[in-house]
Scaffold this motif. Structure first.
Motif, PDB file in Angstrom:
ATOM      1  N   PRO A 196      55.700 -31.065 -33.829  1.00 19.14           N
ATOM      2  CA  PRO A 196      56.073 -30.000 -32.902  1.00 19.14           C
ATOM      3  C   PRO A 196      55.025 -29.821 -31.800  1.00 19.14           C
ATOM      4  O   PRO A 196      53.832 -30.001 -32.023  1.00 19.14           O
ATOM      5  N   THR A 197      55.512 -29.484 -30.624  1.00 19.71           N
ATOM      6  CA  THR A 197      54.652 -29.070 -29.521  1.00 19.71           C
ATOM      7  C   THR A 197      55.013 -27.640 -29.185  1.00 19.71           C
ATOM      8  O   THR A 197      56.188 -27.326 -29.013  1.00 19.71           O
ATOM      9  N   LEU A 198      54.023 -26.779 -29.126  1.00 15.58           N
ATOM     10  CA  LEU A 198      54.218 -25.384 -28.740  1.00 15.58           C
ATOM     11  C   LEU A 198      53.645 -25.198 -27.342  1.00 15.58           C
ATOM     12  O   LEU A 198      52.461 -25.479 -27.117  1.00 15.58           O
ATOM     13  N   HIS A 199      54.487 -24.757 -26.426  1.00 17.58           N
ATOM     14  CA  HIS A 199      54.030 -24.407 -25.082  1.00 17.58           C
ATOM     15  C   HIS A 199      54.286 -22.922 -24.874  1.00 17.58           C
ATOM     16  O   HIS A 199      55.367 -22.427 -25.208  1.00 17.58           O
ATOM     17  N   VAL A 200      53.313 -22.218 -24.325  1.00 22.25           N
ATOM     18  CA  VAL A 200      53.515 -20.839 -23.899  1.00 22.25           C
ATOM     19  C   VAL A 200      53.733 -20.885 -22.391  1.00 22.25           C
ATOM     20  O   VAL A 200      52.893 -21.406 -21.651  1.00 22.25           O
ATOM     21  N   PHE A 201      54.886 -20.356 -21.965  1.00 17.98           N
ATOM     22  CA  PHE A 201      55.229 -20.278 -20.543  1.00 17.98           C
ATOM     23  C   PHE A 201      55.082 -18.842 -20.076  1.00 17.98           C
ATOM     24  O   PHE A 201      55.499 -17.913 -20.766  1.00 17.98           O
ATOM     25  N   LYS A 202      54.498 -18.681 -18.914  1.00 19.13           N
ATOM     26  CA  LYS A 202      54.386 -17.363 -18.298  1.00 19.13           C
ATOM     27  C   LYS A 202      54.598 -17.559 -16.802  1.00 19.13           C
ATOM     28  O   LYS A 202      53.934 -18.401 -16.191  1.00 19.13           O
ATOM     29  N   GLY A 203      55.553 -16.829 -16.249  1.00 15.36           N
ATOM     30  CA  GLY A 203      55.850 -16.980 -14.834  1.00 15.36           C
ATOM     31  C   GLY A 203      56.343 -18.376 -14.493  1.00 15.36           C
ATOM     32  O   GLY A 203      56.104 -18.867 -13.404  1.00 15.36           O
ATOM     33  N   GLY A 204      56.985 -19.045 -15.452  1.00 14.48           N
ATOM     34  CA  GLY A 204      57.532 -20.375 -15.222  1.00 14.48           C
ATOM     35  C   GLY A 204      56.547 -21.517 -15.385  1.00 14.48           C
ATOM     36  O   GLY A 204      56.903 -22.673 -15.202  1.00 14.48           O
ATOM     37  N   ALA A 205      55.297 -21.217 -15.740  1.00 18.98           N
ATOM     38  CA  ALA A 205      54.279 -22.256 -15.890  1.00 18.98           C
ATOM     39  C   ALA A 205      53.728 -22.269 -17.314  1.00 18.98           C
ATOM     40  O   ALA A 205      53.675 -21.241 -17.981  1.00 18.98           O
ATOM     41  N   ILE A 206      53.287 -23.433 -17.751  1.00 20.12           N
ATOM     42  CA  ILE A 206      52.642 -23.547 -19.060  1.00 20.12           C
ATOM     43  C   ILE A 206      51.235 -22.972 -18.959  1.00 20.12           C
ATOM     44  O   ILE A 206      50.449 -23.376 -18.103  1.00 20.12           O
TER      45      ILE A 206
ATOM     46  N   GLY B  69      59.486  -7.747 -28.120  1.00 17.39           N
ATOM     47  CA  GLY B  69      59.341  -6.856 -26.976  1.00 17.39           C
ATOM     48  C   GLY B  69      58.209  -7.250 -26.043  1.00 17.39           C
ATOM     49  O   GLY B  69      58.132  -6.784 -24.916  1.00 17.39           O
ATOM     50  N   ARG B  70      57.299  -8.127 -26.517  1.00 15.97           N
ATOM     51  CA  ARG B  70      56.183  -8.590 -25.686  1.00 15.97           C
ATOM     52  C   ARG B  70      56.214 -10.093 -25.461  1.00 15.97           C
ATOM     53  O   ARG B  70      55.535 -10.608 -24.582  1.00 15.97           O
ATOM     54  N   LEU B  71      57.013 -10.793 -26.266  1.00 13.03           N
ATOM     55  CA  LEU B  71      57.049 -12.252 -26.241  1.00 13.03           C
ATOM     56  C   LEU B  71      58.427 -12.714 -26.685  1.00 13.03           C
ATOM     57  O   LEU B  71      59.002 -12.150 -27.615  1.00 13.03           O
ATOM     58  N   VAL B  72      58.956 -13.728 -26.032  1.00 15.61           N
ATOM     59  CA  VAL B  72      60.179 -14.385 -26.485  1.00 15.61           C
ATOM     60  C   VAL B  72      59.755 -15.652 -27.208  1.00 15.61           C
ATOM     61  O   VAL B  72      58.896 -16.395 -26.721  1.00 15.61           O
ATOM     62  N   VAL B  73      60.329 -15.890 -28.377  1.00 15.28           N
ATOM     63  CA  VAL B  73      60.060 -17.115 -29.132  1.00 15.28           C
ATOM     64  C   VAL B  73      61.329 -17.952 -29.098  1.00 15.28           C
ATOM     65  O   VAL B  73      62.413 -17.462 -29.417  1.00 15.28           O
ATOM     66  N   ALA B  74      61.182 -19.211 -28.689  1.00 17.43           N
ATOM     67  CA  ALA B  74      62.337 -20.086 -28.527  1.00 17.43           C
ATOM     68  C   ALA B  74      62.089 -21.439 -29.184  1.00 17.43           C
ATOM     69  O   ALA B  74      60.951 -21.874 -29.330  1.00 17.43           O
ATOM     70  N   ARG B  75      63.204 -22.075 -29.566  1.00  9.15           N
ATOM     71  CA  ARG B  75      63.165 -23.434 -30.117  1.00  9.15           C
ATOM     72  C   ARG B  75      64.020 -24.334 -29.239  1.00  9.15           C
ATOM     73  O   ARG B  75      65.097 -23.934 -28.807  1.00  9.15           O
ATOM     74  N   LEU B  76      63.536 -25.550 -29.009  1.00  9.59           N
ATOM     75  CA  LEU B  76      64.324 -26.543 -28.295  1.00  9.59           C
ATOM     76  C   LEU B  76      64.315 -27.818 -29.128  1.00  9.59           C
ATOM     77  O   LEU B  76      63.249 -28.352 -29.434  1.00  9.59           O
TER      78      LEU B  76
ATOM     79  N   LYS C 291      62.577 -18.454 -15.962  1.00  7.26           N
ATOM     80  CA  LYS C 291      62.831 -17.206 -15.238  1.00  7.26           C
ATOM     81  C   LYS C 291      62.651 -15.966 -16.106  1.00  7.26           C
ATOM     82  O   LYS C 291      62.946 -14.858 -15.661  1.00  7.26           O
ATOM     83  N   ALA C 292      62.144 -16.134 -17.307  1.00 10.36           N
ATOM     84  CA  ALA C 292      61.971 -15.003 -18.226  1.00 10.36           C
ATOM     85  C   ALA C 292      60.931 -14.022 -17.691  1.00 10.36           C
ATOM     86  O   ALA C 292      59.936 -14.418 -17.093  1.00 10.36           O
ATOM     87  N   LYS C 293      61.190 -12.746 -17.913  1.00  9.06           N
ATOM     88  CA  LYS C 293      60.250 -11.703 -17.497  1.00  9.06           C
ATOM     89  C   LYS C 293      59.041 -11.627 -18.441  1.00  9.06           C
ATOM     90  O   LYS C 293      57.949 -11.275 -18.026  1.00  9.06           O
ATOM     91  N   LEU C 294      59.261 -11.957 -19.700  1.00  6.93           N
ATOM     92  CA  LEU C 294      58.196 -11.949 -20.699  1.00  6.93           C
ATOM     93  C   LEU C 294      57.647 -13.363 -20.872  1.00  6.93           C
ATOM     94  O   LEU C 294      58.322 -14.334 -20.555  1.00  6.93           O
ATOM     95  N   PRO C 295      56.433 -13.481 -21.422  1.00  6.93           N
ATOM     96  CA  PRO C 295      55.960 -14.815 -21.803  1.00  6.93           C
ATOM     97  C   PRO C 295      56.912 -15.409 -22.848  1.00  6.93           C
ATOM     98  O   PRO C 295      57.512 -14.671 -23.641  1.00  6.93           O
TER      99      PRO C 295
END
Length: 112
Positions: free
Chosen positions: A81-91, A56-63, A23-27
């Motif tokens: 590690p696997t890095l996925h970029v999510f935008k609008g709830g989709a990879i 301010g343009r991207l959120v970086v997260a770890r799981l 649900k993030a507004k940013l990628p």
């Protein structure tokens, strides 16, 4: 999210993933990782630099896949590690394995 500042790496869990990532507004760049993995630990400073550079343009997260075992399989994480970029709830982009700062920046830039 655990931090309101956008220039830090945010820790996400199975329970927070929906709100913090989908649900993030940013990628959102999510690093699926494990603490026992040397390759994952080596990626931590890269993630911190990316969070600072793209704040301010991207959120970086770890799981952590051991602490939050449900989310990785849901997004086809079979190696770390696997890095996925999510935008609008989709990879929208993926990278698996070791990565340099330049590799990660190249992964995220088209989605900002």
């Amino acid at each position: 999210m655990r931090s309101l500042r956008m220039s830090v790496v945010v820790i996400v869990t199975d329970s927070s993933f929906g709100n913090d990532v989908l649900k993030a507004k940013l990628p959102v760049l999510v690093a699926f990782r494990a603490e026992w993995s040397g390759v994952c630990r080596a990626l931590d400073p890269v993630l911190a630099d990316i969070a600072k550079d793209f704040g301010g343009r991207l959120v970086v997260a770890r799981l952590d896949i051991d602490e939050s075992p449900q989310t990785g399989p849901r997004y086809n994480v079979t190696a770390i590690p696997t890095l996925h970029v999510f935008k609008g709830g989709a990879i929208v982009a993926t990278r698996v394995g070791p990565a340099s700062k330049a590799n990660v920046a190249e992964l995220v830039k088209p989605h900002l």
